[in-house]
Design an enzyme around this catalytic site. Structure first.
Site, PDB file in Angstrom:
ATOM      1  N   GLY A  31       0.814  -1.218   0.000  1.00 22.46           N
ATOM      2  CA  GLY A  31       0.000   0.000   0.000  1.00 22.46           C
ATOM      3  C   GLY A  31       0.843   1.262   0.000  1.00 22.46           C
ATOM      4  O   GLY A  31       2.011   1.235  -0.364  1.00 22.46           O
ATOM      5  N   LEU A  33       0.393   3.692  -2.049  1.00 26.94           N
ATOM      6  CA  LEU A  33       0.749   3.524  -3.466  1.00 26.94           C
ATOM      7  C   LEU A  33       1.294   4.812  -4.075  1.00 26.94           C
ATOM      8  O   LEU A  33       0.848   5.918  -3.756  1.00 26.94           O
ATOM      9  CB  LEU A  33      -0.474   3.045  -4.248  1.00 26.94           C
ATOM     10  CG  LEU A  33      -1.052   1.700  -3.784  1.00 26.94           C
ATOM     11  CD1 LEU A  33      -2.253   1.314  -4.654  1.00 26.94           C
ATOM     12  CD2 LEU A  33      -0.008   0.588  -3.813  1.00 26.94           C
ATOM     13  N   HIS A  37       4.472   1.909  -8.019  1.00 26.40           N
ATOM     14  CA  HIS A  37       3.475   0.822  -8.050  1.00 26.40           C
ATOM     15  C   HIS A  37       2.658   0.894  -9.347  1.00 26.40           C
ATOM     16  O   HIS A  37       2.347  -0.139  -9.939  1.00 26.40           O
ATOM     17  CB  HIS A  37       2.510   0.944  -6.853  1.00 26.40           C
ATOM     18  CG  HIS A  37       3.162   0.747  -5.515  1.00 26.40           C
ATOM     19  ND1 HIS A  37       3.268   1.762  -4.595  1.00 26.40           N
ATOM     20  CD2 HIS A  37       3.735  -0.342  -4.940  1.00 26.40           C
ATOM     21  CE1 HIS A  37       3.867   1.297  -3.505  1.00 26.40           C
ATOM     22  NE2 HIS A  37       4.169   0.034  -3.691  1.00 26.40           N
ATOM     23  N   SER A 208       7.346   4.084  -0.747  1.00 24.12           N
ATOM     24  CA  SER A 208       6.295   4.490   0.203  1.00 24.12           C
ATOM     25  C   SER A 208       6.906   5.228   1.383  1.00 24.12           C
ATOM     26  O   SER A 208       6.276   6.096   1.985  1.00 24.12           O
ATOM     27  CB  SER A 208       5.529   3.268   0.690  1.00 24.12           C
ATOM     28  OG  SER A 208       4.999   2.579  -0.403  1.00 24.12           O
ATOM     29  N   ARG A 209       8.140   4.867   1.714  1.00 25.96           N
ATOM     30  CA  ARG A 209       8.787   5.514   2.859  1.00 25.96           C
ATOM     31  C   ARG A 209       9.075   6.990   2.595  1.00 25.96           C
ATOM     32  O   ARG A 209       9.237   7.767   3.541  1.00 25.96           O
ATOM     33  CB  ARG A 209      10.085   4.790   3.217  1.00 25.96           C
ATOM     34  CG  ARG A 209       9.837   3.427   3.826  1.00 25.96           C
ATOM     35  CD  ARG A 209      11.104   2.843   4.406  1.00 25.96           C
ATOM     36  NE  ARG A 209      10.827   1.648   5.195  1.00 25.96           N
ATOM     37  CZ  ARG A 209      10.736   0.434   4.688  1.00 25.96           C
ATOM     38  NH1 ARG A 209      10.910   0.237   3.406  1.00 25.96           N
ATOM     39  NH2 ARG A 209      10.463  -0.592   5.477  1.00 25.96           N
TER      40      ARG A 209
END
Ligand code: AMP
Length: 317
Positions: A31, A33, A37, A208-209
């Protein structure tokens, strides 16, 4: 897009696809996203277009599951607790990308309750996983137990989803190797598709980080890309030179990268700067390896702690 949370619902979809003769392309994610992705979804769409040319058809299933088993201390770490959760935005992005199914299970669906013993009553630590040595290096060394956790969850997801194809990004290069190992061992009928690393305009690899960074930190995190590009530039300059000389060493290249990374105060720790053969993944180095010098097509992998957050990046020479 149909959103499913349970294995039972998923089995209905599988029955439907069997009857309609459609293939299933699976993209596992955690997730939060981003466009990295979405680039995987585009790879899946390309696959489906190819299927259509040969008279077949296919559907795309994305999963969102933040897997505690691949974090330090099985989910008791800060990294796990602070992992961004943006489900509503994720759903919009997936709908805009015309994904067919989203599978977003609870932890207990993937790691069912056990009667006694295991961590928080689930079967998180059920399997003793012995991976080949190559997965104890680099991310395997920096994040102990990480690859065992990834192996465990992807194995479960493959068993549950039973896809025909599964897409993984080369941003996590060592992870792709792990998935290929898993596929050979247990899932000969699933074809693995790999997608190239996707970067922001600035050069920063989508992750995502990155959501945990301020705008300024994001700008400064481009230092990883800068280190990689400067190393590659040097490599190409020497490689294309008619008289290769002593400068042509992995140590020299690594020093260039190290110096650049160390110039940025937010880089608190350099875990590794490693040059590897892209196929065999053996470490390249004059002192340590049977492969002494990097060649075109080899890969540089770096991993740092940047402003308290673990970042990885890589570049093919
Ligand atoms: P994650 O949600 O971080 O577990 O990632 C899910 C999938 O997306 C993995 O196969 C990653 O390798 C892939 N991925 C994440 N970031 C990128 C990126 N910047 N470029 C390409 N693939 C990516």
């Amino acid at each position: 897009m149909q959103i499913v949370k349970t294995i039972t619902e998923l089995q209905l979809i599988q029955k439907f696809l069997k009857i309609s003769g459609e293939k299933l392309v699976f993209i596992p994610t955690m997730g939060a996203l981003h466009d990295g992705h979405i680039s995987l979804i585009n790879e899946a769409k390309n696959k489906i277009k190819k299927l259509e040319i040969s008279g077949k058809s296919g559907k795309i299933l994305v999963s969102i599951f933040v897997n505690p088993a691949q974090f330090e201390n099985f989910g008791d770490s800060e990294d796990f607790k602070k992992y961004p959760n943006t489900l509503q935005q994720d759903i919009k992005k997936l709908e805009n990308s015309r994904v067919d199914y989203l599978f977003c299970p609870e932890i207990s669906e993937i790691y069912p309750e056990k009667k006694q013993g295991d961590h928080k009553g689930t079967s998180l630590q059920e399997e003793k996983i012995q991976l080949p040595e190559v997965f104890s290096a680099l991310e395997g060394e920096t994040r102990k137990g990480h690859f065992e956790g990834v192996f465990q969850v992807v194995k479960r997801l493959f068993e549950i989803v039973q896809p025909d194809y599964a897409v993984f990004g080369q941003k996590d290069f060592q992870q792709v190797m792990l998935i290929q190992y898993l596929q050979k061992k247990y899932f000969p009928n699933i074809a693995i598709i790999t997608a190239p690393l996707f970067r922001e305009k600035s050069g920063l690899a989508y992750s995502s980080r990155n959501m945990r960074f301020s705008e300024e930190e994001k700008l400064r995190a481009v230092i990883l890309y800068k280190a990689l590009t400067e190393m590659k530039k040097k490599f190409l300059a020497i490689n294309n030179h008619p008289y290769k000389n002593t400068e042509f060493s992995t140590d020299t290249l690594a020093d260039i990268g190290r110096e650049i990374l160390e110039s940025e105060k937010l880089v608190q720790k350099i875990h590794y700067i490693s040059m590897r053969d892209k196929k065999t993944f053996i470490e390249i180095g004059e002192k340590t390896s049977q492969k002494k010098y990097p060649q075109k097509g080899d890969i540089i992998l770096i991993s740092v702690e940047f402003s308290g957050i673990h970042l990885i990046d890589n570049m093919i020479l």
